[in-house]
Scaffold this motif. Sequence first.
Motif, PDB file in Angstrom:
ATOM      1  N   ASP A 337       0.883  -1.173   0.000  1.00 39.32           N
ATOM      2  CA  ASP A 337       0.000   0.000   0.000  1.00 39.32           C
ATOM      3  C   ASP A 337       0.915   1.215   0.000  1.00 39.32           C
ATOM      4  O   ASP A 337       1.468   1.591   1.036  1.00 39.32           O
ATOM      5  CB  ASP A 337      -0.908  -0.011   1.228  1.00 39.32           C
ATOM      6  CG  ASP A 337      -1.953   1.108   1.186  1.00 39.32           C
ATOM      7  OD1 ASP A 337      -1.711   2.123   0.497  1.00 39.32           O
ATOM      8  OD2 ASP A 337      -2.998   0.971   1.844  1.00 39.32           O
ATOM      9  N   GLU A 339       0.576   4.573  -0.550  1.00 43.27           N
ATOM     10  CA  GLU A 339       0.233   5.784   0.202  1.00 43.27           C
ATOM     11  C   GLU A 339       0.298   5.557   1.710  1.00 43.27           C
ATOM     12  O   GLU A 339       0.675   6.457   2.467  1.00 43.27           O
ATOM     13  CB  GLU A 339      -1.164   6.276  -0.190  1.00 43.27           C
ATOM     14  CG  GLU A 339      -1.224   7.015  -1.531  1.00 43.27           C
ATOM     15  CD  GLU A 339      -1.143   6.088  -2.730  1.00 43.27           C
ATOM     16  OE1 GLU A 339      -0.883   6.571  -3.844  1.00 43.27           O
ATOM     17  OE2 GLU A 339      -1.342   4.863  -2.549  1.00 43.27           O
ATOM     18  N   ALA A 340      -0.074   4.357   2.163  1.00 42.22           N
ATOM     19  CA  ALA A 340      -0.040   4.058   3.602  1.00 42.22           C
ATOM     20  C   ALA A 340       1.361   3.703   4.081  1.00 42.22           C
ATOM     21  O   ALA A 340       1.583   3.553   5.287  1.00 42.22           O
ATOM     22  CB  ALA A 340      -1.000   2.916   3.925  1.00 42.22           C
ATOM     23  N   GLN A 342       3.053   0.872   3.576  1.00 39.53           N
ATOM     24  CA  GLN A 342       2.977  -0.467   4.171  1.00 39.53           C
ATOM     25  C   GLN A 342       3.417  -1.537   3.183  1.00 39.53           C
ATOM     26  O   GLN A 342       2.997  -1.552   2.028  1.00 39.53           O
ATOM     27  CB  GLN A 342       1.544  -0.755   4.624  1.00 39.53           C
ATOM     28  CG  GLN A 342       1.342  -2.154   5.194  1.00 39.53           C
ATOM     29  CD  GLN A 342      -0.081  -2.394   5.641  1.00 39.53           C
ATOM     30  OE1 GLN A 342      -0.831  -1.451   5.881  1.00 39.53           O
ATOM     31  NE2 GLN A 342      -0.473  -3.649   5.753  1.00 39.53           N
ATOM     32  N   LYS A 358       6.361  -0.586   8.108  1.00 41.27           N
ATOM     33  CA  LYS A 358       5.707   0.718   7.968  1.00 41.27           C
ATOM     34  C   LYS A 358       6.786   1.754   7.699  1.00 41.27           C
ATOM     35  O   LYS A 358       7.775   1.846   8.428  1.00 41.27           O
ATOM     36  CB  LYS A 358       4.938   1.077   9.237  1.00 41.27           C
ATOM     37  CG  LYS A 358       3.755   0.168   9.522  1.00 41.27           C
ATOM     38  CD  LYS A 358       2.612   0.367   8.532  1.00 41.27           C
ATOM     39  CE  LYS A 358       1.922   1.682   8.744  1.00 41.27           C
ATOM     40  NZ  LYS A 358       0.744   1.851   7.846  1.00 41.27           N
TER      41      LYS A 358
END
Length: 385
Positions: A337, A339-340, A342, A358
């Motif tokens: 992900d 944008e996150a 992750q 992260k």
Amino acid sequence: PDASSLGFYPKDYDMCPQHKEKLKLFCEDDQELICLICRDSNKHKNHRVYPINEAARYYKHELALMVESLKKKHVHHQIIKANYEENLTQLMDEVSLTEQRIGRVFVHLHEYLRLEEENIMQELHNDAWQHFTVLEEIIMQLAFESTSISDTIQSVSEDLTQEDAIIFLMVRIRMAISDPKDVSVKIDGAKYKFLMLYNSWKKMVNEIGFNTASLSLDSDSAHWNLLIFNNMTSVTYSHNLKKPPSKTSRFSVYPFVLAKQGFSSGVHYWEVFVGCKADWVLGVTKQSVQRKAPISLAPQDGLWTLEKKGRHYVANSVPHVVIFSGFKPKKIGVYLDYEAGQVSFYNADKMNLMYTFKDTFTETLHPLFSPGMNFTPLRILHVNP
């Protein structure tokens, strides 16, 4: 007030019980109060002995230091406790938000599937109606022809009594009747049993907004000991390869290869068949990763990777995290992900989470693969609908 006046100790609390002398010294070795006679006895000979007031000052100082240390520990424990409480609150909020999201997704999917069912049923009924119309027209035509044949039978029966040969043959020529065609009208079974359902499934995946990445390996990035085959989806290690021309994009230290596809936004997922391999590395790396010099496999060098070393799975974080697990996944799923920030790794056989990184991504990321220095291949599984 002294201790005896407070009632805590007997009146002779400061007297040596053995020699009935005033307790004036403290034996460090035996950790007990003693009198002057005790000091000279064999029991305390050569022991470290201090005046009571001096020993009291020393231990009060030690105790004060301990209290300060305990206060710091107490503050630290309170901070850790607050962090865990905040973590618990965040976890509960995250679970609640995830429940709501799952609920919304399934409400949407239920409505989507209901509409898809209606559309497929409507198309089935339209197809069936067209077939019904064709069959009814054929049946009506056959009924008309059947009546005509009955009339012809009666007419022919009468003509059989005709004795004039010329007239009989003239009637016979006009009697030609064509045979009806045997027409079979069926519903397209493959269309409704598979193709339309398959198409609905593909659209449903798009409705979820989840991209299963279709990957192919980039031979220009592959270390020269890596053999890429099976339509650019499998890679193995080999000692018998001719060294290719040097390229800036090629890894020259580690047996790595990247996917041609890179991601700078969105959510992506792919699976890799690792089988029973003893060693491998999977993950993502930034496009500008160092390819000509030794590096770590950790985020500070632009790599977010999971590695298998013998029987252990290792997340190459800082510090490294050894993942103890009773299962041995044959397939590893990688979830990105962007944008996150992750990157997560899953046992794709059971969809159990193995580890999550992260971070914050600032450039294009490419899937990374290494089969290790053994000959069993890694294989990208195309999970696209």
